[in-house]
Scaffold this active site. Structure first.
Site, PDB file in Angstrom:
ATOM      1  N   CYS A 114      -4.423 -29.386  92.548  1.00  6.12           N
ATOM      2  CA  CYS A 114      -5.535 -30.058  92.671  1.00  6.12           C
ATOM      3  C   CYS A 114      -5.190 -31.012  94.061  1.00  6.12           C
ATOM      4  O   CYS A 114      -4.984 -30.550  95.119  1.00  6.12           O
ATOM      5  CB  CYS A 114      -5.598 -31.199  91.502  1.00  6.12           C
ATOM      6  SG  CYS A 114      -6.992 -32.257  91.480  1.00  6.12           S
ATOM      7  N   ASP A 161     -14.498 -22.401  90.474  1.00  5.58           N
ATOM      8  CA  ASP A 161     -14.375 -23.716  90.814  1.00  5.58           C
ATOM      9  C   ASP A 161     -15.430 -24.232  91.697  1.00  5.58           C
ATOM     10  O   ASP A 161     -15.457 -24.033  92.708  1.00  5.58           O
ATOM     11  CB  ASP A 161     -12.923 -23.726  91.708  1.00  5.58           C
ATOM     12  CG  ASP A 161     -12.443 -25.111  92.022  1.00  5.58           C
ATOM     13  OD1 ASP A 161     -13.325 -25.982  92.150  1.00  5.58           O
ATOM     14  OD2 ASP A 161     -11.179 -25.464  92.152  1.00  5.58           O
ATOM     15  N   HIS A 189     -11.825 -25.247  88.389  1.00  6.07           N
ATOM     16  CA  HIS A 189     -10.839 -25.994  88.667  1.00  6.07           C
ATOM     17  C   HIS A 189      -9.871 -26.507  87.629  1.00  6.07           C
ATOM     18  O   HIS A 189     -10.531 -26.637  86.427  1.00  6.07           O
ATOM     19  CB  HIS A 189     -11.582 -27.251  89.417  1.00  6.07           C
ATOM     20  CG  HIS A 189     -10.724 -28.047  90.134  1.00  6.07           C
ATOM     21  ND1 HIS A 189     -10.198 -27.830  91.454  1.00  6.07           N
ATOM     22  CD2 HIS A 189      -9.943 -29.335  90.063  1.00  6.07           C
ATOM     23  CE1 HIS A 189      -9.442 -28.692  92.101  1.00  6.07           C
ATOM     24  NE2 HIS A 189      -9.439 -29.662  91.276  1.00  6.07           N
TER      25      HIS A 189
END
Length: 220
Positions: A114, A161, A189
């Site tokens: 991330c 994502d 994600h």
């Protein structure tokens, strides 16, 4: 175990340290926007079991010490706000402090998830400390795609994502033909986080089966 690090500008931050002291391979593991929480410690322990010495620096300490968040909407909002208060140049100082907290005889790598995926990319392009870098779903990589990596890099993205469109992934591939870029169908994600609703075990396992040999190859 919990340790304290000192960055080059004098900032002191906490970090999670695990793995064998005599390891020949070492990793800086870089957090998501949720702090060095249960999941990040779980990730660290997984690499430790593979023989890596590991340090995961608490990057949020620049804004607010001791932050460990969950994965609800309020946690996401708080994590984004904290990240927004931290200068990326300072984050790099903290990552380099983490590198110095690892056995100096070991070859050093960096891996992030991330926000940490973007930080890992910066570690590859803006630092000279690392012999390999891996980034998982780093949303800021596309904006920095023209920076030149100083070590081998492997990147992982989810095809679903919504925060990182496939056009961004294509742009990264075009700008960095020497970088390994993998996209996982059906994955969103945060697909490698077992505590998130987007967790995708199959994609996580496939990505790990690429990550570990890559790191072991380049870290000797």
């Amino acid at each position: 175990m919990q340790i304290e690090l000192a960055a080059a500008d004098g900032h002191r931050l906490s970090a999670w340290r695990t793995g064998p002291e005599d390891a020949s391979r070492a990793l800086v593991v870089v957090q998501e926007i949720f702090g060095v929480n249960h999941h990040m410690r779980h990730v660290c322990e997984g690499f430790a079991k593979e023989g890596f010495a590991v340090v995961c620096p608490a990057l949020f300490d620049r804004a607010e010490p001791g932050v460990e968040l969950g994965y609800g909407p309020e946690d996401v909002q708080q994590g984004r706000a904290l990240r927004g208060r931290i200068d990326p140049a300072c984050t790099l100082l903290d990552v380099e402090a983490a590198a110095l907290g690892l056995p100096q005889h070991a070859r050093l790598g960096i891996i992030g998830y991330c926000w940490g995926g973007t930080v890992a990319w910066h570690g590859a392009t803006r630092s000279q400390r690392f012999a390999a870098a891996v980034g998982y779903y780093g949303g800021g990589i596309a904006a920095a795609r023209d920076e030149k990596p100083r070590c081998p890099v492997q990147l992982h993205f989810g095809a679903e994502d919504h925060g990182i469109p496939l056009s961004d992934v294509d742009a990264i591939r075009a700008a960095q033909p020497g970088v390994e870029v993998f996209v996982y169908p059906g994955a969103g994600h945060g697909f490698a986080c077992e505590e998130r609703a987007s967790y995708n075990p199959a994609a996580t396992q496939e990505a790990l089966q690429r990550t570990l040999p890559f790191l072991k190859k380049h870290l000797g």
